[in-house]
Design an enzyme around this catalytic site. Structure first.
Site, PDB file in Angstrom:
ATOM      1  N   ARG A   1       2.870  -8.022  13.927  1.00 17.90           N
ATOM      2  CA  ARG A   1       2.170  -6.992  13.143  1.00 17.90           C
ATOM      3  C   ARG A   1       0.986  -7.608  12.403  1.00 17.90           C
ATOM      4  O   ARG A   1      -0.081  -7.011  12.299  1.00 17.90           O
ATOM      5  CB  ARG A   1       3.141  -6.323  12.154  1.00 17.90           C
ATOM      6  CG  ARG A   1       4.129  -5.399  12.855  1.00 17.90           C
ATOM      7  CD  ARG A   1       5.288  -5.039  11.960  1.00 17.90           C
ATOM      8  NE  ARG A   1       4.915  -4.236  10.808  1.00 17.90           N
ATOM      9  CZ  ARG A   1       5.690  -4.091   9.732  1.00 17.90           C
ATOM     10  NH1 ARG A   1       6.862  -4.693   9.655  1.00 17.90           N
ATOM     11  NH2 ARG A   1       5.296  -3.340   8.740  1.00 17.90           N
TER      12      ARG A   1
ATOM     13  N   ARG B   1      14.139  -2.229   8.054  1.00 13.82           N
ATOM     14  CA  ARG B   1      13.364  -1.701   9.185  1.00 13.82           C
ATOM     15  C   ARG B   1      13.418  -2.665  10.364  1.00 13.82           C
ATOM     16  O   ARG B   1      13.301  -3.871  10.176  1.00 13.82           O
ATOM     17  CB  ARG B   1      11.900  -1.489   8.749  1.00 13.82           C
ATOM     18  CG  ARG B   1      11.691  -0.191   8.022  1.00 13.82           C
ATOM     19  CD  ARG B   1      10.320  -0.079   7.431  1.00 13.82           C
ATOM     20  NE  ARG B   1       9.212  -0.461   8.304  1.00 13.82           N
ATOM     21  CZ  ARG B   1       7.933  -0.298   7.998  1.00 13.82           C
ATOM     22  NH1 ARG B   1       7.608   0.258   6.842  1.00 13.82           N
ATOM     23  NH2 ARG B   1       6.973  -0.673   8.821  1.00 13.82           N
TER      24      ARG B   1
ATOM     25  N   LYS C   1       0.823  -1.222   0.000  1.00 12.91           N
ATOM     26  CA  LYS C   1       0.000   0.000   0.000  1.00 12.91           C
ATOM     27  C   LYS C   1       0.854   1.268   0.000  1.00 12.91           C
ATOM     28  O   LYS C   1       0.481   2.258  -0.606  1.00 12.91           O
ATOM     29  CB  LYS C   1      -1.049   0.000   1.117  1.00 12.91           C
ATOM     30  CG  LYS C   1      -0.526  -0.155   2.508  1.00 12.91           C
ATOM     31  CD  LYS C   1      -1.698  -0.334   3.462  1.00 12.91           C
ATOM     32  CE  LYS C   1      -1.245  -0.331   4.913  1.00 12.91           C
ATOM     33  NZ  LYS C   1      -0.075  -1.165   5.215  1.00 12.91           N
TER      34      LYS C   1
ATOM     35  N   ARG D   1      -6.501   2.249  11.192  1.00 20.49           N
ATOM     36  CA  ARG D   1      -6.114   0.858  11.438  1.00 20.49           C
ATOM     37  C   ARG D   1      -6.978   0.225  12.525  1.00 20.49           C
ATOM     38  O   ARG D   1      -6.771  -0.943  12.856  1.00 20.49           O
ATOM     39  CB  ARG D   1      -4.661   0.814  11.878  1.00 20.49           C
ATOM     40  CG  ARG D   1      -3.682   0.439  10.765  1.00 20.49           C
ATOM     41  CD  ARG D   1      -2.293   0.571  11.324  1.00 20.49           C
ATOM     42  NE  ARG D   1      -1.318  -0.297  10.759  1.00 20.49           N
ATOM     43  CZ  ARG D   1      -0.304   0.145  10.014  1.00 20.49           C
ATOM     44  NH1 ARG D   1      -0.188   1.406   9.701  1.00 20.49           N
ATOM     45  NH2 ARG D   1       0.601  -0.693   9.578  1.00 20.49           N
TER      46      ARG D   1
ATOM     47  N   ARG E   1      12.866  -7.340   2.606  1.00 20.47           N
ATOM     48  CA  ARG E   1      12.698  -5.932   2.218  1.00 20.47           C
ATOM     49  C   ARG E   1      13.817  -5.038   2.763  1.00 20.47           C
ATOM     50  O   ARG E   1      14.268  -5.202   3.882  1.00 20.47           O
ATOM     51  CB  ARG E   1      11.341  -5.464   2.762  1.00 20.47           C
ATOM     52  CG  ARG E   1      11.034  -4.022   2.494  1.00 20.47           C
ATOM     53  CD  ARG E   1       9.569  -3.759   2.682  1.00 20.47           C
ATOM     54  NE  ARG E   1       9.207  -3.441   4.053  1.00 20.47           N
ATOM     55  CZ  ARG E   1       8.043  -2.890   4.403  1.00 20.47           C
ATOM     56  NH1 ARG E   1       7.119  -2.639   3.474  1.00 20.47           N
ATOM     57  NH2 ARG E   1       7.771  -2.637   5.663  1.00 20.47           N
TER      58      ARG E   1
HETATM   59  P1  AMP Z   1       3.587   1.010   8.584  1.00 24.00           P
HETATM   60  O1  AMP Z   1       4.789   1.687   8.034  1.00 24.00           O
HETATM   61  O2  AMP Z   1       2.314   1.589   8.076  1.00 24.00           O
HETATM   62  O3  AMP Z   1       3.639  -0.497   8.454  1.00 24.00           O
HETATM   63  O4  AMP Z   1       3.571   1.319  10.172  1.00 24.00           O
HETATM   64  C1  AMP Z   1       4.646   0.916  11.008  1.00 24.00           C
HETATM   65  C2  AMP Z   1       4.176   0.873  12.448  1.00 24.00           C
HETATM   66  O5  AMP Z   1       3.730   2.184  12.858  1.00 24.00           O
HETATM   67  C3  AMP Z   1       2.987  -0.030  12.718  1.00 24.00           C
HETATM   68  O6  AMP Z   1       3.374  -1.396  12.899  1.00 24.00           O
HETATM   69  C4  AMP Z   1       2.427   0.578  14.004  1.00 24.00           C
HETATM   70  O7  AMP Z   1       3.218   0.244  15.125  1.00 24.00           O
HETATM   71  C5  AMP Z   1       2.611   2.076  13.730  1.00 24.00           C
HETATM   72  N1  AMP Z   1       1.425   2.651  13.053  1.00 24.00           N
HETATM   73  C6  AMP Z   1       1.369   3.137  11.774  1.00 24.00           C
HETATM   74  N2  AMP Z   1       0.142   3.578  11.498  1.00 24.00           N
HETATM   75  C7  AMP Z   1      -0.609   3.372  12.612  1.00 24.00           C
HETATM   76  C8  AMP Z   1      -1.967   3.596  12.948  1.00 24.00           C
HETATM   77  N3  AMP Z   1      -2.839   4.121  12.066  1.00 24.00           N
HETATM   78  N4  AMP Z   1      -2.384   3.253  14.202  1.00 24.00           N
HETATM   79  C9  AMP Z   1      -1.537   2.731  15.101  1.00 24.00           C
HETATM   80  N5  AMP Z   1      -0.247   2.462  14.850  1.00 24.00           N
HETATM   81  C10 AMP Z   1       0.222   2.779  13.616  1.00 24.00           C
END
Ligand code: AMP
Length: 217
Positions: free
Chosen positions: A170, A159, A13, A88, A127
């Protein structure tokens, strides 16, 4: 146009949101990127978010909602934006609805990029990323020069939350807390499923087709 991109971690995404943002000239709002920037800069928000991110858990809604509301109120969002990684949870989706209605706008679509768990684990475990937002993978997309971003020349890194144990957590968080909002948007009549298994260019094509059809409605 206001778009919400849904999908498991590693569904692509972020990549797709970046491409649509470039094509449409509207901002790409990624809560994950906002958190990572704050972690890097050592802000209070970053310190709080890191506790959760490192464990593969969601950052609490009251922390997350505020930063998104603040970002959506910026002038560059006046022609629309793409939300990537937000909402989320159902509480975040409800909060988003109320903020959008206060702004006098509505989300045009929630695109649900579907990828099976096994593919997600494979994608995330190979990745590497660049701070400019580009993403690479040992099997699907290698940089021309090992460890260096093709786009900006910076060093690539893995990461912390892409480690296998954290990826599993996750995914668990995704199934427990995020997948219920698929039904939330289905009921709202704006959910569109996108097959996220093909190569990224093909997924982009499907999304572009969907956006074109939305515009002719
Ligand atoms: P992402 O890069 O979108 O996979 O986000 C990395 C991490 O950031 C996630 O595993 C969560 O710990 C945190 N995170 C990102 N977006 C949200 C959200 N909308 N609500 C809560 N935690 C978030």
């Amino acid at each position: 146009m206001i778009l919400i991109l849904l999908g498991a971690p590693g569904s692509g995404k972020g990549t797709q949101a970046g491409r649509i943002s470039d094509m449409r000239g509207i901002p790409h709002i990624s809560t994950g990127d906002i958190f990572r920037k704050n972690v890097k800069e050592g802000t209070e928000l970053g310190r709080k978010a890191k506790e959760y991110i490192d464990k593969g858990l969601l950052v609490p809604d009251k922390v997350t909602n505020g930063i998104v509301e603040d970002r959506m109120s910026k002038a560059d969002c006046s022609k629309g934006f793409i939300l990537d990684g937000y909402p989320r949870t159902t509480a975040q989706a409800e909060m988003l609805d109320s903020v959008l209605s206060r702004m006098g706008v509505k989300a045009d679509a929630a695109l649900n990029i579907k990828v099976p768990d096994a593919d997600v684990i494979h994608r995330l475990s190979g990745r590497s990323v660049c701070r400019c937002g580009e993403t690479y993978h040992v099997d699907y997309k290698t940089p021309k020069k090992k460890g260096i971003c093709d786009k900006c020349g910076n060093k690539l890194y893995v990461r912390d939350d892409d480690k296998q144990e954290t990826v599993r957590k996750r995914l668990k968080e995704y199934h427990e807390k995020t997948s219920p909002i698929i039904d939330y948007y289905r009921k709202a009549g704006i959910l569109i499923d996108i097959d996220g298994i093909p190569l990224p260019d093909m997924v982009t094509e499907s999304i572009v087709d969907v956006l074109k059809s939305l515009e002719t409605l």
